[in-house]
Design a protein around this motif. Structure first.
Motif, mmCIF file in Angstrom:
data_model
loop_
_atom_site.group_PDB
_atom_site.id
_atom_site.type_symbol
_atom_site.label_atom_id
_atom_site.label_comp_id
_atom_site.label_asym_id
_atom_site.label_seq_id
_atom_site.Cartn_x
_atom_site.Cartn_y
_atom_site.Cartn_z
ATOM 1 N N PRO A 134 -2.433 1.036 -11.534
ATOM 2 C CA PRO A 134 -2.165 -0.056 -10.590
ATOM 3 C C PRO A 134 -2.742 -1.365 -11.096
ATOM 4 N N ASP A 146 2.302 -3.247 -11.529
ATOM 5 C CA ASP A 146 1.788 -1.928 -11.917
ATOM 6 C C ASP A 146 2.384 -1.452 -13.246
ATOM 7 N N SER A 189 -9.515 1.719 0.446
ATOM 8 C CA SER A 189 -8.127 2.176 0.556
ATOM 9 C C SER A 189 -7.203 1.227 -0.186
ATOM 10 N N TRP A 190 -5.932 1.632 -0.330
ATOM 11 C CA TRP A 190 -4.964 0.748 -0.969
ATOM 12 C C TRP A 190 -4.851 -0.566 -0.196
ATOM 13 N N GLU A 191 -4.813 -0.482 1.130
ATOM 14 C CA GLU A 191 -4.713 -1.700 1.941
ATOM 15 C C GLU A 191 -5.895 -2.630 1.688
ATOM 16 N N HIS A 204 1.091 6.673 -6.895
ATOM 17 C CA HIS A 204 -0.103 7.424 -7.292
ATOM 18 C C HIS A 204 0.069 8.915 -7.021
ATOM 19 N N MET A 221 2.166 1.850 -3.550
ATOM 20 C CA MET A 221 1.128 2.285 -4.479
ATOM 21 C C MET A 221 0.678 3.705 -4.175
ATOM 22 N N GLU A 222 0.600 4.032 -2.908
ATOM 23 C CA GLU A 222 0.218 5.398 -2.542
ATOM 24 C C GLU A 222 1.256 6.394 -3.031
ATOM 25 N N ARG A 251 -7.820 -2.756 -0.910
ATOM 26 C CA ARG A 251 -7.821 -3.262 -2.276
ATOM 27 C C ARG A 251 -6.812 -4.391 -2.452
ATOM 28 N N ALA A 302 0.830 -1.205 0.000
ATOM 29 C CA ALA A 302 0.000 0.000 0.000
ATOM 30 C C ALA A 302 0.863 1.254 0.000
ATOM 31 N N PRO A 312 -7.811 5.425 -5.073
ATOM 32 C CA PRO A 312 -7.578 4.584 -3.896
ATOM 33 C C PRO A 312 -8.627 4.730 -2.814
#
Length: 391
Positions: free
Chosen positions: A239, A281, A252-254, A210, A206-207, A256, A203, A246
């Motif tokens: 992603p 990604d 949230s990323w977590e 992004h 990815m955060e 997902r 996460a 997100p």
């Protein structure tokens, strides 16, 4: 376009620039021994293909990320019949000089890095101490190549500018390797446990990706438009979990990542590999390439010159990101950067490098070129079979 130039002038007035003072190479590629003192403005290095121009820039950038920007393994960098290569340099920034050195020994496969004569506790602690950005002829592969090339770009840049990124990346890769091993052994409960360990570092990666892409898209579009004569372009973080934002309906990323791992568990078990997560990604690079004024993915559409334009715009954004992190403008390593560009686009790239940018430039070219870069103040050195003359 003028607004972008004014922003650049303001930025570089605030941050100043770094200067590479001295360079010493031992046993690196076709340089058994080389010692240089660099001019403040920089230098143009002229020589035929295979003479060592790119090797020299590769050696310098090694001190930024401690690996080859050309993707070569350390053992491939050692001069033939030698056991060790060593690269060292002194860099001055804000009145302070930093000594950097890196060496790799073939017989022991050991890498050693030093900052001001001291070996850091972790190699990652020394990343980005040089402060350089390299523009390579191979950068077009960032645009048309595989997603792994664009992930590598994001991972290297964010490791240099985003606190904590490199640690999260190392943790994530280690856990993916463990989960894949458990999947190959059909130990599903163990794989499920390792999957839980992917959520937090995944996460975070990815955060950060992004946020950087979204925050730099307008800047990238501005540079692209200036080089391409007004044609628009954009970056989009893609992603592996889907293009949705997100936060919101997708979670949230977590959340997902957790959901994606659960949904792919059976398929992962059959294939023996983790199929979802930031290691899958991509970064979409799109631009207007024809009269229909529609954005097309340059990986599939666009000419060599259009892809080259996007790659240069991406490197300029990278340079700005480094400048903000360092508090000083980076050193510009330009490896035959004007190749594959028509005369008009080459002139626009030169304008971007000159407008508001005062950083030291090391420029390579196969033959002398009349470029008024740094006001025409660059000294001209010649290189042949690893020997530099005109110093």
């Amino acid at each position: 376009m003028q607004g972008t130039a004014e922003t650049l002038e303001s930025m570089t007035e605030e941050v100043g620039s770094a200067t590479l003072r001295t360079v010493s190479l031992r046993g690196f590629r076709n340089f058994p021994a080389l010692d240089l003192t660099l001019p403040d403005a920089g230098v143009m290095i002229i020589g035929p293909n295979g003479s060592g121009k790119s090797n020299l820039l590769e050696a310098l950038y090694y001190l930024e990320i401690f690996r080859s920007f050309r993707g070569a393994r350390d053992r491939e960098l050692v001069t033939f019949d030698q056991d060790v290569f060593r690269v060292s340099a002194s860099i001055e920034r804000a009145g302070r000089e930093t000594q950097l050195a890196a060496a790799w020994q073939k017989s022991t496969r050991r890498k050693k890095v030093e900052v001001d004569g001291c070996e850091p506790e972790r190699l990652s602690d020394a990343l980005g101490r040089f402060g350089a950005v390299v523009f390579s002829l191979d950068d077009s592969e960032l645009v048309w190549g595989s997603p792994s090339r664009r992930r590598r770009f994001l991972d290297i840049l964010l490791s240099l500018v985003e606190p904590g990124y490199v640690g999260a990346l190392q943790r994530y890769r280690a856990v993916v390797a463990q989960r894949n091993e458990a999947l190959r052994q059909n130990r599903l409960e163990v794989a499920r446990a390792w999957g839980e360990g992917l959520v937090e570092p995944g996460a975070r990666l990815m955060e950060a990706r992004h946020r950087w892409v979204a925050g730099r898209n307008e800047e990238f579009a501005g540079y692209h438009a200036m080089i391409a004569g007004g044609h628009s372009a954009n970056l989009e973080y893609v992603p592996a979990l889907g293009r949705a934002e997100p936060e919101g309906p997708s979670g949230s990323w977590e959340e997902r990542i957790e959901r994606a791992l659960t949904e792919s568990e059976s398929s992962d078990a059959r294939r023996g590999v983790t199929q979802v997560g930031p290691h899958r990604d991509d970064l979409a690079i799109q631009a207007v390439v024809d009269a229909r004024q529609e954005h097309r993915d340059l990986r599939s559409f666009g000419s060599g010159g259009q892809r080259r334009t996007a790659a240069i715009a991406l490197r300029l954004v990278e340079a700005d990101s480094l400048a903000e992190r360092l508090g000083s403008e980076p050193v510009y390593l330009l490896d035959d950067v004007f190749a594959e560009l028509d005369e008009t686009r080459a002139a626009r790239v030169l304008e971007l490098l000159e407008t508001g940018r005062t950083g030291q430039v090391l420029l390579t070219a196969p033959k002398p070129v009349d470029l008024p870069i740094r006001g025409g103040s660059l000294e001209r050195w010649r290189i042949q079979e690893g020997v530099i003359s005109g110093v």
